[in-house]
Design a protein around this motif. Structure first.
Motif, PDB file in Angstrom:
ATOM      1  N   LEU A 236       0.822  -1.209   0.000  1.00 55.01           N
ATOM      2  CA  LEU A 236       0.000   0.000   0.000  1.00 55.01           C
ATOM      3  C   LEU A 236       0.861   1.266   0.000  1.00 55.01           C
ATOM      4  O   LEU A 236       1.510   1.564   1.005  1.00 55.01           O
ATOM      5  CB  LEU A 236      -0.904   0.015   1.241  1.00 55.01           C
TER       6      LEU A 236
ATOM      7  N   GLN B 272      -6.633  -3.712  -2.453  1.00 54.21           N
ATOM      8  CA  GLN B 272      -6.355  -2.674  -1.463  1.00 54.21           C
ATOM      9  C   GLN B 272      -7.433  -2.625  -0.387  1.00 54.21           C
ATOM     10  O   GLN B 272      -7.562  -1.646   0.333  1.00 54.21           O
ATOM     11  CB  GLN B 272      -6.209  -1.317  -2.160  1.00 54.21           C
TER      12      GLN B 272
ATOM     13  N   LEU C 178      -3.698   6.439   1.608  1.00 54.25           N
ATOM     14  CA  LEU C 178      -4.186   6.104   2.948  1.00 54.25           C
ATOM     15  C   LEU C 178      -4.293   7.333   3.841  1.00 54.25           C
ATOM     16  O   LEU C 178      -5.029   7.324   4.840  1.00 54.25           O
ATOM     17  CB  LEU C 178      -3.260   5.085   3.613  1.00 54.25           C
TER      18      LEU C 178
ATOM     19  N   LYS D   5       0.181  -3.629  -7.645  1.00 56.41           N
ATOM     20  CA  LYS D   5      -1.126  -3.202  -7.143  1.00 56.41           C
ATOM     21  C   LYS D   5      -2.109  -4.363  -7.047  1.00 56.41           C
ATOM     22  O   LYS D   5      -2.853  -4.463  -6.056  1.00 56.41           O
ATOM     23  CB  LYS D   5      -1.701  -2.118  -8.059  1.00 56.41           C
TER      24      LYS D   5
END
Length: 267
Positions: free
Chosen positions: A89, A142, A94, A182
Motif C-alpha cells: 500500500l 487494497q 491512505l 497493485k
C-alpha cells in the motif's frame, strides 16, 4: 502458526477482543478492539458495494490516517492478514482526507459481521475499507480483511530486486510491473520474492505465460471459475472495471518478460 498472525484473546463465549499491531516510523503500537472503538474519531460509516460482502455495509471505523500520524505520503506500507495475504500500500492514498478515503473498520464484539461464506470467518476483526474508492482507482487488493499488522517498509524495488524488469524492458512491461504490485503481489510471489504466503509463485518453476494457451490466461484472470471450476478456489476474478484491458495486457507483458528472468530471490 505464522509469526505475523493476530492474537485473539477470548474473554467469554460470546465476546472477543483482538489486537492490531502497527509498526511505523515512530515505533511499534498495539491497539485493542476496545481502544480502537474508543478512539475519538471513530464513527459509523456506510460502504456501498463492499468488496468482500458485495453489498452496502455499515461499520464502526476510524480514519486510517488518524492511526498513521508518523507516516509520510511518500512512504510504503504493508497490511498483513491472518491468512498470509500481504497488501502492498503506497501511503499517500491512505492519508487522504478527501475523495477516496481509507478507514479501519472494527468488528464490535456484540455486533459480529456476517461470515464471508459457508465455513468461513467474517472479514474481522479489522478490515481496511474505502469510501468513494473510484475517485482514486482503488482496486480490490487494497481492501485487506482480517488485518493483523500494518507496517512501514522500504519500497518494493529495494526489498525485492528479483521482481524488477530489466532496465531496457519494453514500456508495457515496466507499466505492467506497477500493475502487478497493485493487483497481484498481495497474493503471489515472483522469483521467490515477496511477503505473501497466500498464493503460488508466478515465475518459479514456471510462469503462467509458459503453460496457458493463447487467450486463456486473460480469461483465467477475468474469471478463474470459467476455466477451472473449483469451489474452494480463493482467487476472485478481475473484471474490466477493476483492471482495464490495457492494464491486463501490461500485466501479461510483465509476466512474459519475467519468464526470461527467472532467478531465486537474494541470488
Amino acid at each position: 502458526m505464522r509469526p505475523l498472525l493476530l492474537t485473539l484473546l477470548l474473554l467469554c463465549p460470546t465476546t472477543f477482543a483482538a489486537t492490531l499491531t502497527l509498526e511505523l516510523p515512530d515505533g511499534k503500537h498495539d491497539f485493542s478492539t476496545e481502544q480502537l472503538l474508543a478512539n475519538p474519531k471513530a464513527q459509523d460509516i456506510d460502504v456501498p458495494a463492499d468488496v468482500s460482502y458485495n453489498r452496502t455495509m455499515r461499520y464502526r471505523a476510524v480514519p486510517l490516517a488518524a492511526l498513521l500520524q508518523s507516516v509520510n505520503p511518500g512512504d510504503h506500507l504493508q497490511a498483513v492478514a491472518l491468512d498470509g495475504f500481504a497488501a502492498e500500500l503506497p501511503a499517500a492514498p491512505l492519508l487522504e482526507e478527501k475523495g477516496a478515503r481509507a478507514w479501519l473498520a472494527i468488528e464490535e464484539p456484540d455486533k459480529p459481521w456476517p461470515k464471508l461464506g459457508e465455513g468461513k470467518p467474517s472479514a474481522g476483526p479489522f478490515y481496511l475499507v474505502w469510501t468513494d474508492p473510484k475517485a482514486a482507482g482503488v482496486g480490490p487488493e487494497q481492501w485487506p480483511f482480517q488485518v493483523a499488522i500494518i507496517r512501514y517498509l522500504k519500497p518494493l524495488a529495494e526489498r525485492f530486486p528479483a521482481l524488477l524488469p530489466a532496465k531496457n524492458a519494453p514500456e508495457s512491461a515496466q507499466k505492467g510491473f506497477a500493475q502487478f504490485q497493485k493487483n497481484c503481489l498481495a497474493c503471489h510471489r515472483l522469483n521467490g520474492a515477496g511477503d505473501s504466503q497466500f498464493g503460488p509463485d508466478l515465475n518459479l518453476p514456471h510462469n503462467p505465460t509458459e503453460y496457458f494457451a493463447a487467450g486463456y490466461l486473460k480469461q483465467y484472470i477475468r474469471d478463474p471459475q470459467s476455466l477451472r471450476h473449483w469451489p474452494e478456489a480463493r482467487m476472485k476474478g478481475f473484471p474490466a472495471d477493476v483492471i482495464s484491458d490495457r492494464e491486463l495486457d501490461e500485466i501479461l507483458a510483465y509476466l512474459k518478460h519475467m519468464a526470461g528472468r527467472k532467478v531465486k530471490a537474494g541470488s
